[in-house]
Each structure stands twice: as C-alpha cells, then as structure tokens.
Design an enzyme around this catalytic site. Structure first.
Site, PDB file in Angstrom:
ATOM      1  N   ASP A  92      64.042 -15.791  11.804  1.00  0.00           N
ATOM      2  CA  ASP A  92      63.938 -14.412  12.296  1.00  0.00           C
ATOM      3  C   ASP A  92      62.525 -13.949  11.946  1.00  0.00           C
ATOM      4  O   ASP A  92      62.191 -13.784  10.770  1.00  0.00           O
ATOM      5  CB  ASP A  92      64.993 -13.533  11.609  1.00  0.00           C
ATOM      6  N   GLU A 215      49.158 -12.316  45.021  1.00  0.00           N
ATOM      7  CA  GLU A 215      50.451 -12.903  44.657  1.00  0.00           C
ATOM      8  C   GLU A 215      51.454 -12.547  45.742  1.00  0.00           C
ATOM      9  O   GLU A 215      51.507 -11.399  46.184  1.00  0.00           O
ATOM     10  CB  GLU A 215      50.934 -12.349  43.321  1.00  0.00           C
ATOM     11  N   ASP A 234      47.405  -5.536  34.050  1.00  0.00           N
ATOM     12  CA  ASP A 234      48.103  -6.816  33.999  1.00  0.00           C
ATOM     13  C   ASP A 234      47.251  -7.958  34.520  1.00  0.00           C
ATOM     14  O   ASP A 234      47.324  -9.079  34.016  1.00  0.00           O
ATOM     15  CB  ASP A 234      49.400  -6.734  34.808  1.00  0.00           C
ATOM     16  N   HIS A 239      42.265 -11.617  34.051  1.00  0.00           N
ATOM     17  CA  HIS A 239      41.971 -12.725  34.960  1.00  0.00           C
ATOM     18  C   HIS A 239      40.747 -12.468  35.836  1.00  0.00           C
ATOM     19  O   HIS A 239      39.821 -13.285  35.908  1.00  0.00           O
ATOM     20  CB  HIS A 239      43.176 -13.006  35.854  1.00  0.00           C
ATOM     21  N   LYS A 339      50.426  -7.553  44.367  1.00  0.00           N
ATOM     22  CA  LYS A 339      51.700  -8.251  44.534  1.00  0.00           C
ATOM     23  C   LYS A 339      52.203  -8.036  45.959  1.00  0.00           C
ATOM     24  O   LYS A 339      51.810  -7.096  46.639  1.00  0.00           O
ATOM     25  CB  LYS A 339      52.714  -7.741  43.523  1.00  0.00           C
ATOM     26  N   LYS A 344      50.147 -16.601  48.261  1.00  0.00           N
ATOM     27  CA  LYS A 344      49.498 -16.739  46.963  1.00  0.00           C
ATOM     28  C   LYS A 344      48.098 -17.287  47.185  1.00  0.00           C
ATOM     29  O   LYS A 344      47.928 -18.346  47.794  1.00  0.00           O
ATOM     30  CB  LYS A 344      50.300 -17.684  46.068  1.00  0.00           C
TER      31      LYS A 344
END
Length: 489
Positions: A92, A215, A234, A239, A339, A344
């Site tokens: 844990d 994407e 994101d 990237h 998106k 892609k």
C-alpha cells in the site's frame, strides 16, 4: 545518444504494476526489449501494487497483457526468459512501513535500483518518503516519472520539490514518450547532419511550420481526468512543445543531455507570450460535437459517459506560435491538436518560401512552395514535395508536383522501428538522461501555457464546436487564412 552499450544490471521497480499504463505499455515494451536481447542478463523487474497478488499471479497477468496488446504472437522461449525476471510485492503506497519489503527484494550492491512511478502524481510524495524511510536508495538509484507533472506551474513545482527532497536532479528521468519516437530523434540527424537543411533552416528560406497531432479517439472513459485538464494541458504543454523544441532549437554543442536541454530551454524562453490582449487572435479552442469517424457515428463531448453537460473544457487547440530570436524572426509555427479528428496523425510540415520569379507560367500561375513533411505516426518517414518536369517531347516544359518518399519501414527493412516507450525505458536502464525532460524545461513550458490558460479564463473564451470527424472548428482555418496560409490536409 547512448552513454554505453553495456550497463550495470538493474532492479526495475514498477509502482502501479497492475495499472493500465503498466499492462498496455511498460510490460509490452520490456518484452520487446527482451526479444532483442537489450536487457542486461541479471536485470530484474519487480511489480508493486496494492492488490492481493503473488509473483506467480503477476506473471500470469503479464502474459495476459501480452496476449491482449502485443500485436504479435508470444515467443515461448523469449517469454520463459522474460518471465523469470518478474516478481511482485503487495505494498500500500500510502503506508511507509510497508516499503521495508523492498529491502529484501533489491540488491543495491549488484544492481541499480530504477523506480518507475506509473501512478497518479498525488502518490509521488508517499513513494519518495517510503523509499527514503526504508533506506533502500543510494547515489546510483534512479526514478522515472510520467506526465502529468502538475496541472500548472505551481503544482509542477510542488511535485518536483517533493521528488527533489529524495532524488538529486541527475537521478530523475521525466518521460515524454514522443521523445523516444524514431522520427522525432531523426530531427537531430535531419537538421544537424545534412548541409542541405542545416543551411536553410531559418527565416531566409522557411515561410512557416505546421505541427499537427490529431487523435481519432474521444475521451475513452477518461472524462473525470480529461475534463479537469483539457487538450491544452494534456497534449500541447508536453508533446507538441517537445516536438517544437526539436524542430526549432539552435544546434547543441554535442549530443549530451546538458547541451540538448540547454538549447531546448533557450527556445522555450524565446516563445512570445500569449496573453489576454492577443489570445483571441493567436489561439482557437474547440469542443467536438456528435459526428462520424470512419463511417461510424460517435457522440459529442458533452454526450460522453459521465459528462457534465455544462463543461467548457476544450478537446481541440490551435495556436500560432511566434519565436523571438534571430533564426525564426517572422516565421510563425502553427500547432494544432484535437480529439475526434478524421484519423490518427502526427506530422510536421516545413513550408519553404515561394520563389520570387516564375518562368513556368504554363504549368502554374504561381509556383507551389517546396515542403518537407515529417510523419511521426502512423507511417513514419520523411517526404519532400517538389516540382519536376513531366516527361515529353512537345514544345512546352510542363511541371508536376512530385514527392520524394523516405519511408522508414521501406528504407530500413532490416532495422526494427521501436516504439517510444521501448527506447526510453532502455535509456533509463542505461542511465542516459538525454531523451528525458529537465525540471527547468517543464517549468518553462508551464510558464508559457499558464499564460494562455489564464487568458482564456480572463476573456471567458468558450470553445467553438466542431463535428467529430473534422479537423476542428472553422476558426482554426481562419487562424491561418488571416496570414494567407492554409493547413496541410
């Protein structure tokens, strides 16, 4: 790029070994490295997670992951070799005393301990403190951590401060898997090993640059995470900015991590700030609505499972980037990522300037500019778009646009093209930090991106709708059209 071909064996400890990243990427990549005899013989892989599993059941889980995600049949001989490296510890991660189990599982005298944090960032502090309290670390130990490293500059600094309390900066390997892709690495060779491009890579010959990361997928069950993050943070913060630095940085003194990091940081510092005053002219936010992808109907962002129908989070971003230095003065870089795009696609298009005088008006009223197209995925390679004479013996010289095609898979048939994770995991095991991100790089990127995020909030800039299966809102077309340019489609 590599320090050495032989390296000390490692104890690779994967925290979150039963999670999606581990099963889809890490275990698959490690198996492929095993297949090509790139893992040192005495290296061991220790999975750590909180579930009640044993080493035998972890081996079974790894085998099931390979069956699901490998895209090739499993070689029994390689699997037997690979599976012997695997073991499992139930820990844990929030309980410091449980880390003592690691003392009996790793051997610091024989192997380097490489700690791979494949967990959410809120657990980083627990892992660092647990490792420190059990006394298993030494000067050779390393840690590898995944994005997101924070959601803004402040949170990024907090995470890095926690890590810095236990690991020295040269022990920290921050991953962006795009930096392991062959075509990204080939940018170094393309730019700095070929005089054809080295001498023309500046404002004198280049009109503008486009970077697209599209994407075709939607949120894919990640609504809760993605809606708090958005496409800017994101994808673009990491990237796309990393691709941008490789495309536009100055030549490094050599291929050392220090030299490359220094040039990337200088480039990030040269990015012209986008603020509330110019954000509406320089950026476009978008959010996909219902549409069709490859003939199949898909829901809109606000119709996804678990969606908040009042959300204004962007699933698409297009930005005009200006770089304030001598090399790129007056050369815009247009970046877009989204998106639910038609397919892609990750590519860089370098558009060269038009010739000032045209003697071939019978073929073209205005000569099309040469283009260098660098495909990062799905089909890795480089194209040069140029004009050639059409064969014939009539009186007029007729021109036609043609393509010089360097397909990596066709040109290097005997060389396997590895994925980004495979390259980066190998470099982490070797102790080569060149392809990883420095703290200053990440914080400089957040400084620039935070300004955009703050400007959107200040101006209450809502995302513009675009149908799934398109290349984004109409406003993203206008972003280039205002400058007399158009996206490469």
């Amino acid at each position: 790029m590599t320090k050495n071909n032989c390296f000390k064996p490692c104890d690779l400890v994967i925290y979150g070994a039963l999670g999606d990243l581990s099963k889809r990427k890490l275990l698959i990549s490690l198996y492929r490295l095993e297949k090509h005899n790139l893992i040192e013989q005495d290296t061991r892989i220790i999975g750590v997670d909180r579930l009640e599993e044993t080493s035998d059941s972890f081996v079974a889980i790894a085998h099931k992951s390979l069956q699901a995600f490998l895209n090739n049949s499993i070689d029994d001989e390689i699997w037997q070799r690979f599976s012997k490296r695997l073991s499992y510890l139930k820990i844990d991660l929030t309980q410091p005393e449980q880390y003592k189990q690691l003392n009996g599982a790793v051997d610091a005298e024989k192997r380097v301990m490489v700690n791979y944090f494949a967990v959410a960032p809120f657990l980083f502090k627990n892992i660092c403190q647990g490792l420190q309290s059990c006394g298993v670390l030494n000067a050779e130990s390393r840690m590898v951590m995944e994005k997101p490293i924070g959601h803004d500059l402040k949170s990024s600094k907090e995470i890095n401060d926690v890590v810095a309390d236990v690991f020295h900066e040269d022990q920290v390997y921050r991953i962006d898997h795009y930096l392991g892709k062959e075509t990204v690495l080939n940018l170094l060779a393309l730019r700095f090993a070929n005089s054809l491009f080295y001498t023309s890579w500046n404002h004198n010959t280049i009109d503008h640059i486009q970077i697209t990361v599209g994407e075709d997928i939607g949120i894919e069950g990640r609504w809760d995470y993605f809606d708090k993050t958005g496409q800017l943070r994101d994808m673009l913060q990491n990237h796309l900015l990393q691709i941008l630095t490789f495309v536009t940085m100055e030549p490094p003194a050599n291929l050392s991590a220090e030299s490359i990091h220094m040039e990337k940081i200088k480039l990030l510092k040269a990015l012209r700030p986008i603020t509330a005053r110019n954000v509406d002219d320089k950026t476009v936010r978008g959010q996909y609505t219902a549409g069709f992808i490859k003939g199949n109907s898909v829901p809109g962002y606000l119709e996804e499972e678990g969606a908040n129908t009042e959300s204004t989070t962007e699933s698409f971003v297009a930005i005009r980037v200006d770089i304030d230095n001598w090399r790129w003065s007056g050369v815009p870089v247009y970046m877009r990522t989204g998106k639910r795009m038609p397919n892609k696609r990750t590519e860089i298009v370098v558009n060269f300037k038009n010739l000032p005088h045209n003697i071939f008006k019978d073929s073209f009223h205005e000569l099309p500019a040469n283009k260098l197209v660098i495909h990062l995925q799905p089909n890795e390679g480089v194209d040069v778009m140029m004009l050639n004479k059409v064969p014939g013996i009539d009186g007029n010289i007729k021109l036609q646009q043609t393509k010089l095609d360097l397909s990596f898979s066709e040109t290097f048939k005997k060389n396997r093209i590895f994925g980004g994770y495979e390259k980066l995991i190998l470099e982490a095991l070797r102790g080569n930090p060149t392809l990883f991100l420095s703290r200053e790089e990440i914080e400089q990127a957040w400084t620039w991106v935070d300004s955009i995020q703050d400007a959107w909030q200040h101006n209450h800039t809502p995302p513009k709708p675009y149908p799934a299966g398109s290349w984004g809102p109409v406003a993203s077309v206008a972003l280039l059209a205002r400058d007399g340019r158009a996206w490469e489609e």
